[in-house]
Design an enzyme around this catalytic site. Sequence first.
Site, PDB file in Angstrom:
ATOM      1  N   LEU A   1       0.819  -1.217   0.000  1.00 22.48           N
ATOM      2  CA  LEU A   1       0.000   0.000   0.000  1.00 22.48           C
ATOM      3  C   LEU A   1       0.850   1.264   0.000  1.00 22.48           C
ATOM      4  O   LEU A   1       1.924   1.308   0.597  1.00 22.48           O
ATOM      5  CB  LEU A   1      -0.908   0.007   1.238  1.00 22.48           C
TER       6      LEU A   1
ATOM      7  N   GLU B   1       0.296   5.897  -0.556  1.00 21.81           N
ATOM      8  CA  GLU B   1      -0.612   7.002  -0.259  1.00 21.81           C
ATOM      9  C   GLU B   1      -1.857   6.980  -1.161  1.00 21.81           C
ATOM     10  O   GLU B   1      -2.935   7.418  -0.754  1.00 21.81           O
ATOM     11  CB  GLU B   1       0.177   8.320  -0.365  1.00 21.81           C
ATOM     12  N   GLY B   2      -1.700   6.483  -2.386  1.00 23.01           N
ATOM     13  CA  GLY B   2      -2.866   6.376  -3.274  1.00 23.01           C
ATOM     14  C   GLY B   2      -3.922   5.453  -2.664  1.00 23.01           C
ATOM     15  O   GLY B   2      -5.110   5.785  -2.614  1.00 23.01           O
ATOM     16  N   HIS B   3      -3.476   4.287  -2.177  1.00 19.53           N
ATOM     17  CA  HIS B   3      -4.417   3.362  -1.512  1.00 19.53           C
ATOM     18  C   HIS B   3      -4.992   4.006  -0.250  1.00 19.53           C
ATOM     19  O   HIS B   3      -6.175   3.865   0.045  1.00 19.53           O
ATOM     20  CB  HIS B   3      -3.697   2.071  -1.102  1.00 19.53           C
TER      21      HIS B   3
ATOM     22  N   GLN C   1      -4.560 -12.126 -13.460  1.00 18.37           N
ATOM     23  CA  GLN C   1      -4.491 -10.873 -14.225  1.00 18.37           C
ATOM     24  C   GLN C   1      -3.059 -10.570 -14.690  1.00 18.37           C
ATOM     25  O   GLN C   1      -2.800  -9.519 -15.249  1.00 18.37           O
ATOM     26  CB  GLN C   1      -5.088  -9.699 -13.434  1.00 18.37           C
TER      27      GLN C   1
ATOM     28  N   ASP D   1      -5.380   3.638 -12.701  1.00 15.35           N
ATOM     29  CA  ASP D   1      -5.731   2.498 -13.559  1.00 15.35           C
ATOM     30  C   ASP D   1      -7.055   2.833 -14.240  1.00 15.35           C
ATOM     31  O   ASP D   1      -8.104   2.254 -13.933  1.00 15.35           O
ATOM     32  CB  ASP D   1      -5.830   1.227 -12.717  1.00 15.35           C
TER      33      ASP D   1
ATOM     34  N   VAL E   1      -3.108   9.999  -7.048  1.00  8.66           N
ATOM     35  CA  VAL E   1      -2.259  10.652  -6.037  1.00  8.66           C
ATOM     36  C   VAL E   1      -0.832  10.627  -6.577  1.00  8.66           C
ATOM     37  O   VAL E   1      -0.349   9.582  -7.050  1.00  8.66           O
ATOM     38  CB  VAL E   1      -2.351   9.931  -4.673  1.00  8.66           C
TER      39      VAL E   1
ATOM     40  N   MET F   1       1.582   7.686  -7.961  1.00  6.97           N
ATOM     41  CA  MET F   1       1.959   6.636  -7.002  1.00  6.97           C
ATOM     42  C   MET F   1       1.522   5.269  -7.535  1.00  6.97           C
ATOM     43  O   MET F   1       0.430   5.115  -8.068  1.00  6.97           O
ATOM     44  CB  MET F   1       1.316   6.908  -5.665  1.00  6.97           C
TER      45      MET F   1
ATOM     46  N   SER G   1       2.498   0.823  -6.765  1.00  2.00           N
ATOM     47  CA  SER G   1       3.319  -0.177  -6.061  1.00  2.00           C
ATOM     48  C   SER G   1       4.532  -0.531  -6.909  1.00  2.00           C
ATOM     49  O   SER G   1       5.602  -0.853  -6.402  1.00  2.00           O
ATOM     50  CB  SER G   1       2.498  -1.433  -5.777  1.00  2.00           C
TER      51      SER G   1
HETATM   52  O1  PAF Z   1      -5.857  -2.331  -9.001  1.00  2.00           O
HETATM   53  C1  PAF Z   1      -5.549  -3.389  -8.403  1.00  2.00           C
HETATM   54  O2  PAF Z   1      -4.836  -3.382  -7.405  1.00  2.00           O
HETATM   55  C2  PAF Z   1      -6.073  -4.719  -8.924  1.00  2.00           C
HETATM   56  O3  PAF Z   1      -6.132  -4.729 -10.315  1.00  2.00           O
HETATM   57  C3  PAF Z   1      -7.423  -5.123  -8.309  1.00  2.00           C
HETATM   58  C4  PAF Z   1      -8.537  -4.154  -8.675  1.00  2.00           C
HETATM   59  C5  PAF Z   1      -7.302  -5.217  -6.795  1.00  2.00           C
HETATM   60  C6  PAF Z   1      -7.837  -6.509  -8.836  1.00  2.00           C
HETATM   61  O4  PAF Z   1      -6.884  -7.475  -8.532  1.00  2.00           O
END
Ligand code: PAF
Length: 283
Positions: A33, A35-37, A61, A150, A176, A184, A186
């Site tokens: 995680l 700051e965006g999260h 994914q 995203d 952010v 930001m 990961s």
């Molecule tokens: O944006 C993300 O972190 C991922 O694509 C998500 C939405 C949690 C799905 O795995």
Amino acid sequence: MKIITSIVHMQALAIAPEREGRRIAFVPTMGFLHEGHASLLREGRTRGDVLVLSIFVNPIQFGQNEDLDRYPRDMERDCHIAESCGVDIVFMPTAAEMYPSGFQTGVTVQELSLPLCGASRAGHFDGVATVVTKLFNIVRPDVALFGAKDYQQLAVIRRMTEDLNMPLEIIGMPIVREADGVAMSSRNAYLTPSERQSASCLIRAIRRARELFAAGERSVAVLLKATRAVIELEAAAIIDYIEFRDCVTLQEREVADDSTLLALAIKIGQTRLIDNSVLGELA
Ligand code: PAF
């Protein structure tokens, strides 16, 4: 703060608030995680009585040659951040429980999944749509929050939620940025110091396009040339795409207007970075 790893346990915990008319706000993530999260979690805290964070690095994914194995993970730090943002439940399922042997169902949002990141990451958005559907069925949120970095993911999830009559509200939250304007992510953790400096070409390119747009330029060919020129000044950056598209349908545009999305993806070293801006929105 409760940490839950089992799907049935999470589903059981989601039932009580639903019965009592308490709202569940949900922030799905893959962890590590930043700051965006945290901004999503803080907003989620104001929108729900119960705040649920999921941390799950979703294998379906990731493409074959992508970074599933090295995706950054730090559960202890994530839990501290979650706690400081007022999270009630952290849901961390295992891949074995999410995708047991025999699993064979997928969700596809057809057209929105094809361009932009979908073109270079075949199957990526099917993996996202499928896991988000599963997570919604497990957590049963009233509201779910996603970051606009995203952008295509957010568009896919909005479409899916509407098309499949999922009874929840989707909130998109602004990107952010670091002090130098880098969005930001990961994945920024992969960058060496010099790659990190190069990454700021994305925001410089976005600013150039926005400047021209604000000065009245509407030709996508002209905007594209100027945006590309900024990225090309950065030797370390390899362009995947720079595109101007409608911000809802993601259809290509030749003439820009306020609802035109500028979306970019580049590779710096081994790291793929994305950024975007809707030209008519405040920066
Ligand atoms: O944006 C993300 O972190 C991922 O694509 C998500 C939405 C949690 C799905 O795995």
